[in-house]
Design an enzyme around this catalytic site. Sequence first.
Site, short mmCIF file in Angstrom:
data_model
loop_
_atom_site.label_atom_id
_atom_site.label_comp_id
_atom_site.label_asym_id
_atom_site.label_seq_id
_atom_site.Cartn_x
_atom_site.Cartn_y
_atom_site.Cartn_z
N SER A 156 48.01 80.19 4.04
CA SER A 156 48.07 80.12 2.57
C SER A 156 47.92 78.69 2.07
CB SER A 156 49.42 80.66 2.07
OG SER A 156 49.39 82.05 2.06
N HIS A 167 43.63 82.51 -0.40
CA HIS A 167 42.86 82.95 0.79
C HIS A 167 41.49 83.35 0.28
CE1 HIS A 167 46.27 83.33 3.74
NE2 HIS A 167 46.93 83.29 2.59
N HIS A 199 46.95 90.18 5.82
CA HIS A 199 48.38 90.38 6.03
C HIS A 199 48.69 91.87 5.99
CE1 HIS A 199 47.84 86.44 4.01
NE2 HIS A 199 48.83 86.02 4.79
N TYR A 202 51.22 93.16 4.55
CA TYR A 202 51.71 93.53 3.22
C TYR A 202 50.59 93.84 2.23
CZ TYR A 202 50.91 88.64 1.77
OH TYR A 202 50.35 87.42 1.51
N GLU A 203 49.35 93.43 2.58
CA GLU A 203 48.21 93.78 1.71
C GLU A 203 47.85 95.26 1.85
OE1 GLU A 203 44.95 90.59 1.56
OE2 GLU A 203 46.13 89.99 3.30
N ALA A 244 51.80 79.03 6.25
CA ALA A 244 52.86 78.47 5.41
C ALA A 244 54.14 79.21 5.79
CB ALA A 244 52.52 78.71 3.95
N MET A 249 54.93 85.42 6.97
CA MET A 249 54.50 86.83 6.87
C MET A 249 53.20 87.10 7.62
SD MET A 249 55.23 87.30 2.81
CE MET A 249 56.62 86.48 2.03
N SER A 250 52.93 86.31 8.64
CA SER A 250 51.63 86.48 9.33
C SER A 250 51.75 86.03 10.78
CB SER A 250 50.57 85.63 8.61
OG SER A 250 50.86 84.25 8.76
N ASN A 306 58.97 75.45 2.00
CA ASN A 306 60.22 75.64 1.22
C ASN A 306 61.39 75.84 2.17
OD1 ASN A 306 58.58 78.31 1.56
ND2 ASN A 306 60.71 78.98 1.35
N HIS A 344 54.93 82.00 -4.67
CA HIS A 344 53.65 81.76 -3.98
C HIS A 344 52.97 80.49 -4.50
CE1 HIS A 344 50.35 82.73 -1.40
NE2 HIS A 344 49.51 82.93 -2.40
#
Length: 292
Positions: free
Chosen positions: A35, A66, A88, A90-91, A118, A221-222, A245, A259
């Site tokens: 990301s 992306h 991902h 979640y997509e 990230a 998340m990846s 973060n 995001h």
Amino acid sequence: MLSKEDLRYEDCEETVQWLLDRIQSPPDIAIICGSGLGLLAETLSNPKTFDYSQIPHFPASTVVGHSGQLVFGTLQDKSCVCMKGRFHVYEGYSLSKVTFPIRVFKLLGVKVLMVTNAAGSLCEKYRPGDLMIIRDHINMPGMAALNPLRGPNDERFGPRFPSLWDTYDRDLRVTALEIARKIGHADLTHEGVYCMVGGPNFESVAEARFLQKLGADAVGMSTAPEVVVAKHCGLRVFGLSLITNRVAQAYEMQESVNHSSVLEVGKQRSQLLQTLITDLVRSIQINREPAA
Ligand SMILES: O=P(O)(O)O[C@@H]1C[C@H](O)[C@@H](CO)O1
């Protein structure tokens, strides 16, 4: 049984042939940009770019930051391919789709996979803007059977029961740490454990505490599915997280993440990431088997 969503070896061959018909030389190194980290792809010289929508069987990128392009080119005299944007879970994509590019890279002749992402920090000493060389991972979805290797195993890709004990290449990790030291960034470069969660929500405080207790230093998340598939098919793997973060582990902590702020840190650190990856690519020796 394969589901309708699952991509087969033959689909992979079709994509590989489509790409080989359009590129000058097959890549030795593949780089996945996380990301906000797509600027890495701009470092390739003589670029040849394809939108994912053009490439047979490739899913579309749906996440901001992306851009959804595959870029072939040269970096430090090495033939490379960069994914400007990854897929991902979640997509809504199946793990077969999420990891399809890795198998395409393998059949194209790639030897080394570099993944960037990230991630949020679960470790007291990691600050936003720091780098974490991935030493190992915890694949939370994978441990609950959301594993890209679930289902019939095609031995042409790799074995039924691959071992992950030495997944993140030791030499590449050592070299990356040396590079970080040489460029004066040893203080902000760490080595740690990345934990993959499904997303797309950021973690609750209780989840963050749980992950930290499990031994995770950073959460994202990846990456884990891509790395599992890369290891399964015998690629050398290097992983790098940009800490964007802190993840709140106490209700009193005023840590807000979204995001846009993740992408902003990516932008701020893109030069450092480019330097580190470029120097690491320079250090890699590629042994191509002689043509038969
Ligand atoms: O593709 P990566 O893992 O770099 O993206 C991270 C995880 C989410 O997709 C997004 C959250 O901001 O960044």
